[in-house]
Write an enzyme that holds these catalytic residues in place. Structure first.
Site, PDB file in Angstrom:
ATOM      1  N   THR A 137     -11.116   8.318 -13.149  1.00  0.00           N
ATOM      2  CA  THR A 137     -10.202   7.722 -12.179  1.00  0.00           C
ATOM      3  C   THR A 137     -10.655   6.343 -11.711  1.00  0.00           C
ATOM      4  O   THR A 137      -9.943   5.682 -10.969  1.00  0.00           O
ATOM      5  CB  THR A 137     -10.000   8.671 -10.978  1.00  0.00           C
ATOM      6  OG1 THR A 137      -8.807   8.324 -10.280  1.00  0.00           O
ATOM      7  CG2 THR A 137     -11.193   8.627 -10.036  1.00  0.00           C
ATOM      8  N   GLU A 193       0.827  -1.210   0.000  1.00  0.00           N
ATOM      9  CA  GLU A 193       0.000   0.000   0.000  1.00  0.00           C
ATOM     10  C   GLU A 193       0.863   1.262   0.000  1.00  0.00           C
ATOM     11  O   GLU A 193       0.489   2.281  -0.586  1.00  0.00           O
ATOM     12  CB  GLU A 193      -0.928  -0.008   1.210  1.00  0.00           C
ATOM     13  CG  GLU A 193      -1.871   1.169   1.301  1.00  0.00           C
ATOM     14  CD  GLU A 193      -2.954   1.174   0.231  1.00  0.00           C
ATOM     15  OE1 GLU A 193      -3.737   2.138   0.176  1.00  0.00           O
ATOM     16  OE2 GLU A 193      -3.036   0.197  -0.549  1.00  0.00           O
TER      17      GLU A 193
END
Length: 630
Positions: free
Chosen positions: A605, A494
């Site tokens: 997006t 992440e």
């Protein structure tokens, strides 16, 4: 003097006899009592307005906001009380600014009430079919005529190389596997829990909020891949089961990029009217979020009541750059379909606010007050909280057929500031984007920031001539860095760091997870299209093999909790963006460039393709139609 006309008053005006004084005072007190009594017993203050104000002054809410005014949305005054109560239950900061926000926000809603009986909705104005379409009605046929190439290419983007085609078919099989299990175990829910084989609602859309996020996110992916039976099932669900009147909280950002983006894309690809009518209905429900003194929308909205508020975790009731800055593409297309300029006015006002305020070192911090229009904190990130704001600047320019010069200026200005302040080189030679906290660099890069390789790449050709190759090189370097973070499982953490001797490595346990994110693969796809360097397809195939080995379970795909161990622990979540973005970008990576060509399409997006708006072409076709009709 008036007393000279009353009997019994001396010429000198020195006084009245006692009886006359008594009668005069009695008359005066009676008159005062009558006047005040009449005012007191009037039913409401509206009657006073009718007496003392002209007709136009008593109806300010019927005036359409002009460009120079702050758009305030269209909820009723009833929403004012509800907004305050909802905000108080979320325990916002009790600062002076927060109190000011609640009061000002309520006043904005009251002043700009738009009665439904007199205000025709955007969806009602825009759902007419193309037959007899005029310049005031969106014509799907004219839109298709303005595309430079067929959306699905000559042969649905099928590559001539058998090995590449085999890899593409593998990605298609992964999509069908993920979809089939979602349909079997979680149909109508937002996402699939593949380990426990049940559905997941999530907190993005509230317990009583929108449903079917995986369905909406999958529509265009299924259609592009030719999975028509699955696509038709999804379309039928939208037509019969998608409820937009849910009375629960929802993220404005997530609803926009997933639902609005997904429905827009499905309509533009297929021409199915159900998608158009649904997206216009939904778009109108988002407008009350803009009811703030600045026109900067709040982050959370109740689609049923129209009330909105800021996230409880956002500093001082602020709005988030990546949220209010990621509306432009979709809202421009809502205006295109509805022929209602209010959507474009809303997002253009956001730009006006941003252009007025000072940017520290040219950078855009992540938190902005929707009340004052000032930055709340000086934290700058190209990853979470900031990312897609920059993406939408360059994509707004590209989607406008390169006519939106304001977006172009803002994008290259921001990129120059990012290069000067955030772009760093590690001791091992890796280029990365650090985060900026009030002038102090945090040498960390999030997986979310890995989209920036593709973003800088697609904007390279329109930069200053002397910088075009530099931008393309920078895009390649960042994409390379993100690829280097994909080890040893070939899946990335992440977030990864470049301090303490680490090179693109997650040094904290809570940064080691991978939730099927698409950003690195997104940059592979763009860099392949821009350079045709075969390494990007090889890197993409590495990701496919890693997804199959570590994330595929018996009933779907799941994220993993630690990318640094080969004995994986699954998080039991098949994210909807895995269907919308990760698998779509992989499929496009192994397809020919004429499948959704970049000359005609811009991806939002959430990877939903939206067409370039060619105003001149549409106007020419409208003129031709008028000439023919004469």
């Amino acid at each position: 003097m008036v007393f000279r006309k009353l009997p019994g008053v001396s010429a000198s005006g020195m006084g009245l006899r006692l009886s006359q004084k008594f009668m005069f005072l009695l008359f005066l007190s009676g008159l005062v009592t009558l006047c005040f009594g009449a005012l007191f017993f009037l039913p409401d203050s509206v009657r006073l307005k009718r007496i003392f104000l002209s007709k136009t002054e008593t109806q300010p809410h019927l005036k359409k906001p002009r460009d120079q005014e702050h758009p305030r949305g269209m909820t009723s005054a009833k929403g004012e009380t509800s907004t305050k109560l909802k905000t108080l239950t979320r325990k916002p900061s009790v600062s002076h600014e927060a109190t000011e926000e609640r009061l000002a926000g309520g006043k904005a809603q009251e002043d700009f009430t738009l009665p439904r009986s007199k205000a025709e909705s955007a969806s009602e104005r825009a759902t007419a079919s193309d037959r007899g379409a005029t310049s005031d009605t969106f014509s799907y046929a004219k839109f298709k005529g303005c595309l430079l190439k067929p959306p699905l290419g000559r042969d649905n983007g099928k590559p001539s190389d058998p090995r590449t085609d085999e890899r593409r078919e593998k990605v298609k099989e992964m999509m069908k596997f993920a979809w089939d299990n979602y349909k079997r175990y979680a149909w109508g829910k937002n996402e699939l829990r593949p380990v426990t084989r049940n559905g997941h609602i999530g907190n993005m859309f509230g317990k009583c909020g929108l449903r079917g996020a995986s369905i909406i996110d999958s529509l265009d992916t299924l259609y592009i891949m030719g999975l028509m039976e699955e696509y038709n099932d999804a379309k039928e669900w939208v037509q019969n089961s998608l409820d937009l009147n849910s009375n629960g909280e929802a993220s404005l950002f997530e609803v926009n990029i997933r639902y609005v983006g997904g429905l827009l894309s499905a309509y533009y690809l297929t021409g199915e009217e159900v998608f158009k009518s649904k997206v216009l209905e939904l778009g109108e429900k988002l407008l009350p979020a803009f009811n703030t003194p600045t026109g900067i929308p709040r982050g959370v909205i109740n689609l049923g009541s129209g009330t909105s508020w800021s996230w409880g975790w956002a500093s001082a009731g602020s709005s988030i750059l990546a949220e209010f800055g990621t509306l432009h593409l979709e809202f421009v297309h809502l205006t295109e379909l509805s022929r209602n300029s209010i959507y474009t006015e809303k997002v253009m006002n956001i730009r006006k606010v941003l252009n007025k305020i000072e940017k520290p070192h040219g950078l855009y911090p992540n938190f902005l007050s929707p009340v004052s229009g000032n930055w709340v904190q000086h934290h700058v990130s190209i990853g979470g909280l900031g990312d897609s704001f920059y993406e939408y600047l360059i994509k707004s320019y590209l989607m406008s057929d390169k006519t939106d010069d304001d977006a172009k200026k803002m994008y290259y200005g921001a990129l120059e500031a990012i290069e000067a302040n955030l772009v760093q080189k590690s001791p091992g030679g890796l280029t990365y984007m650090a985060e900026w906290r009030g002038g102090i660099l945090d040498h960390k890069m999030g997986h979310l920031a890995c989209f920036s390789g593709g973003m800088i790449g697609i904007g390279a050709d329109d930069g200053a001539p002397e910088k075009r190759q530099h931008y393309l090189d920078l895009a390649a370097e960042i994409t390379h860095t993100c690829h280097e973070s994909y080890t040893p499982t070939k899946l990335g953490p992440e977030a990864f760091r470049f301090d303490g001797g680490g090179e693109a490595t997650a040094t904290r346990l809570n940064d080691r997870y991978y939730i099927l994110r698409p950003e690195v693969i997104e940059s592979y796809m763009y860099m392949w299209r821009l350079t045709h360097d075969p390494k990007y397809r090889e890197w993409g195939w590495e990701a496919v093999e890693a997804l199959e080995q570590h994330c595929r379970v018996e009933s779907g795909f799941s994220g993993i909790r630690d990318v640094y161990t080969m004995t994986v622990s699954h998080d039991n979540m098949q994210q909807s963006f895995f269907l919308s973005e990760t698998l779509k970008y992989l499929y496009l990576l192994f397809s020919d460039d004429d499948l959704l060509p970049l000359e005609d399409w811009v991806f939002n997006t959430e990877a939903h393709p939206l067409p370039v708006v060619r105003k001149s072409c549409l106007q020419d076709k409208a003129t031709q139609d008028k000439t023919v009709s004469k």
